[in-house]
Write a protein that holds these residues in place. Structure first.
Motif, PDB file in Angstrom:
ATOM      1  N   GLN A  54       0.824  -1.262  -0.183  1.00 16.96           N
ATOM      2  CA  GLN A  54      -0.034   0.043   0.101  1.00 16.96           C
ATOM      3  C   GLN A  54       0.721   1.339  -0.036  1.00 16.96           C
ATOM      4  O   GLN A  54       1.955   1.394   0.825  1.00 16.96           O
ATOM      5  N   LYS A  55       0.569   2.262  -0.738  1.00 20.43           N
ATOM      6  CA  LYS A  55       1.401   3.243  -0.873  1.00 20.43           C
ATOM      7  C   LYS A  55       0.907   4.322   0.387  1.00 20.43           C
ATOM      8  O   LYS A  55       1.829   5.001   0.807  1.00 20.43           O
ATOM      9  N   SER A  56      -0.086   4.354   0.738  1.00 23.47           N
ATOM     10  CA  SER A  56      -0.613   5.168   1.789  1.00 23.47           C
ATOM     11  C   SER A  56      -1.533   4.528   2.881  1.00 23.47           C
ATOM     12  O   SER A  56      -2.520   3.852   2.276  1.00 23.47           O
ATOM     13  N   LEU A  57      -1.367   4.419   4.230  1.00 25.28           N
ATOM     14  CA  LEU A  57      -2.061   3.841   5.126  1.00 25.28           C
ATOM     15  C   LEU A  57      -2.925   4.648   5.897  1.00 25.28           C
ATOM     16  O   LEU A  57      -3.377   4.370   6.675  1.00 25.28           O
ATOM     17  N   SER A  58      -2.978   6.089   5.592  1.00 26.03           N
ATOM     18  CA  SER A  58      -3.694   7.241   6.246  1.00 26.03           C
ATOM     19  C   SER A  58      -4.728   7.727   5.276  1.00 26.03           C
ATOM     20  O   SER A  58      -4.433   7.806   4.224  1.00 26.03           O
ATOM     21  N   PHE A  59      -5.692   8.220   6.045  1.00 25.41           N
ATOM     22  CA  PHE A  59      -6.874   8.892   5.516  1.00 25.41           C
ATOM     23  C   PHE A  59      -6.497  10.465   5.393  1.00 25.41           C
ATOM     24  O   PHE A  59      -6.133  10.710   6.313  1.00 25.41           O
ATOM     25  N   PRO A  60      -6.776  11.192   4.645  1.00 26.92           N
ATOM     26  CA  PRO A  60      -6.660  12.534   4.356  1.00 26.92           C
ATOM     27  C   PRO A  60      -7.641  13.264   5.264  1.00 26.92           C
ATOM     28  O   PRO A  60      -8.763  12.610   5.597  1.00 26.92           O
ATOM     29  N   ALA A  61      -7.357  14.335   5.947  1.00 28.94           N
ATOM     30  CA  ALA A  61      -8.214  14.917   6.675  1.00 28.94           C
ATOM     31  C   ALA A  61      -9.674  15.107   6.308  1.00 28.94           C
ATOM     32  O   ALA A  61     -10.552  15.166   7.328  1.00 28.94           O
TER      33      ALA A  61
END
Length: 93
Positions: A54-61
């Motif tokens: 996965q390239k990003s494991l966080s959600f944008p705000a």
């Protein structure tokens, strides 16, 4: 699980084996990770489950995760009201 590794270029025909329960492959772009993982999967279909990185494991705000129930009802009915049954939601359309 036990796999035999391919022969490395320039070395004698020694095919080392590795034994593992879980295997994580890390390497630079273009180094053959996908091809190597595909080969292991092809040869061991019933034993392997491959997960791509996965390239990003966080959600944008600005993204708000929702419950599956809420997301489904918003998709089906266009809105969500917590205390209404599906029939009541349909009647309100």
């Amino acid at each position: 699980m036990r796999i035999t590794l391919p022969t490395k270029k320039g070395l004698a025909n020694t095919n080392p084996e590795i034994d593992f329960e879980q295997l994580v492959i890390v390497g630079a772009n273009g180094s053959g990770k996908t091809r190597f993982g595909s080969r292991i999967e092809e040869n061991n279909l019933k034993k392997v489950h491959r997960i791509s990185a996965q390239k990003s494991l966080s959600f944008p705000a600005e993204v708000s995760p929702k419950s599956k129930e809420r997301a489904t009802k918003e998709f089906l009915y266009g809105y969500y009201q917590e205390n209404k049954t599906e029939q009541q939601q349909l009647n309100n359309k």
